[in-house]
Design an enzyme around this catalytic site. Structure first.
Site, mmCIF file in Angstrom:
data_model
loop_
_atom_site.group_PDB
_atom_site.id
_atom_site.type_symbol
_atom_site.label_atom_id
_atom_site.label_comp_id
_atom_site.label_asym_id
_atom_site.label_seq_id
_atom_site.Cartn_x
_atom_site.Cartn_y
_atom_site.Cartn_z
ATOM 1 N N SER A 159 -161.264 -27.096 68.854
ATOM 2 C CA SER A 159 -162.557 -27.406 68.232
ATOM 3 C C SER A 159 -163.535 -27.853 69.307
ATOM 4 O O SER A 159 -164.716 -27.500 69.274
ATOM 5 C CB SER A 159 -162.401 -28.510 67.194
ATOM 6 O OG SER A 159 -161.565 -28.070 66.160
ATOM 7 N N ARG A 171 -150.209 -25.502 71.353
ATOM 8 C CA ARG A 171 -150.878 -24.512 72.176
ATOM 9 C C ARG A 171 -150.234 -24.389 73.543
ATOM 10 O O ARG A 171 -150.023 -23.333 74.060
ATOM 11 C CB ARG A 171 -152.345 -24.887 72.374
ATOM 12 C CG ARG A 171 -153.214 -24.479 71.234
ATOM 13 C CD ARG A 171 -154.502 -25.220 71.258
ATOM 14 N NE ARG A 171 -154.291 -26.632 70.993
ATOM 15 C CZ ARG A 171 -155.250 -27.469 70.675
ATOM 16 N NH1 ARG A 171 -156.481 -27.062 70.626
ATOM 17 N NH2 ARG A 171 -154.977 -28.727 70.420
ATOM 18 N N HIS A 200 -156.565 -22.693 64.038
ATOM 19 C CA HIS A 200 -156.146 -23.473 62.866
ATOM 20 C C HIS A 200 -155.846 -22.529 61.687
ATOM 21 O O HIS A 200 -154.826 -22.670 61.007
ATOM 22 C CB HIS A 200 -157.254 -24.428 62.406
ATOM 23 C CG HIS A 200 -157.593 -25.524 63.365
ATOM 24 N ND1 HIS A 200 -158.882 -25.852 63.683
ATOM 25 C CD2 HIS A 200 -156.814 -26.388 64.066
ATOM 26 C CE1 HIS A 200 -158.901 -26.866 64.518
ATOM 27 N NE2 HIS A 200 -157.657 -27.212 64.787
ATOM 28 N N LYS A 220 -163.732 -42.084 66.052
ATOM 29 C CA LYS A 220 -164.216 -40.845 66.652
ATOM 30 C C LYS A 220 -165.318 -40.251 65.793
ATOM 31 O O LYS A 220 -165.073 -39.859 64.656
ATOM 32 C CB LYS A 220 -163.033 -39.856 66.754
ATOM 33 C CG LYS A 220 -162.958 -39.154 68.084
ATOM 34 C CD LYS A 220 -161.635 -38.436 68.239
ATOM 35 C CE LYS A 220 -161.753 -36.948 68.266
ATOM 36 N NZ LYS A 220 -160.444 -36.283 68.343
HETATM 37 P P1 ADP Z 1 -158.375 -29.507 68.050
HETATM 38 O O1 ADP Z 1 -157.367 -29.865 69.116
HETATM 39 O O2 ADP Z 1 -158.796 -28.076 68.097
HETATM 40 O O3 ADP Z 1 -159.519 -30.484 67.951
HETATM 41 P P2 ADP Z 1 -157.113 -30.717 65.722
HETATM 42 O O4 ADP Z 1 -157.000 -32.032 66.363
HETATM 43 O O5 ADP Z 1 -157.920 -30.600 64.490
HETATM 44 O O6 ADP Z 1 -157.654 -29.571 66.695
HETATM 45 O O7 ADP Z 1 -155.669 -30.094 65.524
HETATM 46 C C1 ADP Z 1 -154.951 -30.021 64.346
HETATM 47 C C2 ADP Z 1 -153.660 -29.309 64.608
HETATM 48 O O8 ADP Z 1 -153.908 -27.928 64.916
HETATM 49 C C3 ADP Z 1 -152.830 -29.828 65.771
HETATM 50 O O9 ADP Z 1 -151.478 -29.704 65.422
HETATM 51 C C4 ADP Z 1 -153.174 -28.877 66.894
HETATM 52 O O10 ADP Z 1 -152.157 -28.815 67.872
HETATM 53 C C5 ADP Z 1 -153.288 -27.573 66.130
HETATM 54 N N1 ADP Z 1 -154.120 -26.573 66.786
HETATM 55 C C6 ADP Z 1 -155.384 -26.716 67.226
HETATM 56 N N2 ADP Z 1 -155.852 -25.583 67.788
HETATM 57 C C7 ADP Z 1 -154.841 -24.676 67.707
HETATM 58 C C8 ADP Z 1 -154.674 -23.309 68.133
HETATM 59 N N3 ADP Z 1 -155.656 -22.668 68.779
HETATM 60 N N4 ADP Z 1 -153.482 -22.702 67.879
HETATM 61 C C9 ADP Z 1 -152.506 -23.380 67.262
HETATM 62 N N5 ADP Z 1 -152.589 -24.666 66.852
HETATM 63 C C10 ADP Z 1 -153.730 -25.304 67.063
#
Ligand code: ADP
Length: 166
Positions: A130, A92, A17, A41
């Site tokens: 996460s 990803r 992130h 959630k």
């Molecule tokens: P997670 O999937 O880790 O729970 P979130 O739902 O908070 O994360 O994701 C928020 C945004 O960050 C989404 O657009 C997700 O695709 C992106 N994201 C999450 N992890 C990564 C990563 N390792 N590299 C690039 N983008 C990411």
């Protein structure tokens, strides 16, 4: 001014992130990171705690063009409130694509003036989420290098507290 909004659950923020935030801040005038509250959630951290962790992780970067907020509602309504037209999403793998594609079409349907811009993850963060961080922490693995150093203690403390409550 080109303001972009980077939405997510950030439960907690990971180095993946953080990388997307830094690259967005280098590309656009202003980045608003928004923790979206999902009433269905139950996360590890409360939304307000996630905001604080993101702010803590951003401290070493200094006073740059990044703001962190929390919002309970539809992303397009937040966008309107902020007068922003671009949503930033990180991708990803192919597995992210289907869900993100649907979300971007839905957001565009709700507000056709809103565009979603996708940023590819860096290879070294492509496995990072996460939920995988939480799994590692729960089973006693090291989360060094997975989340920003500034929040490692907070995550471990929270995970240990949850384990004790069980
Ligand atoms: P997670 O999937 O880790 O729970 P979130 O739902 O908070 O994360 O994701 C928020 C945004 O960050 C989404 O657009 C997700 O695709 C992106 N994201 C999450 N992890 C990564 C990563 N390792 N590299 C690039 N983008 C990411």
């Amino acid at each position: 001014m080109n303001t972009v909004v980077y939405p997510g659950s950030f439960d907690p923020i990971t180095n993946g992130h953080l990388d997307i935030i830094k690259r967005s801040a280098a590309t656009f005038d202003e980045v608003i990171v928004v923790v979206l509250v999902n009433p269905h959630k139950k996360g590890l951290f409360e939304a307000s705690e996630r905001v604080e962790l993101i702010k803590k992780a951003l401290e070493p970067i200094g006073d740059v063009n990044v703001k962190v907020e929390c919002f309970n509602g539809l992303l397009v309504d937040f966008m309107k409130e902020k007068n922003a037209k671009i949503i930033i999403k990180g991708l990803r793998a192919v597995s992210d694509f289907e869900y993100e594609f649907q979300m971007s079409l839905m957001n565009n349907k709700l507000d056709p003036t809103v565009e979603t811009v996708f940023m590819m993850t860096r290879a070294e963060y492509s496995f990072l989420s996460s939920s995988s961080v939480k799994q590692v922490a729960i089973f006693g693995g090291s989360i060094i290098g997975l989340v920003p150093d500034e929040i490692i203690e907070d995550v471990m403390e929270k995970v240990n507290k949850k384990i004790k409550e069980r």
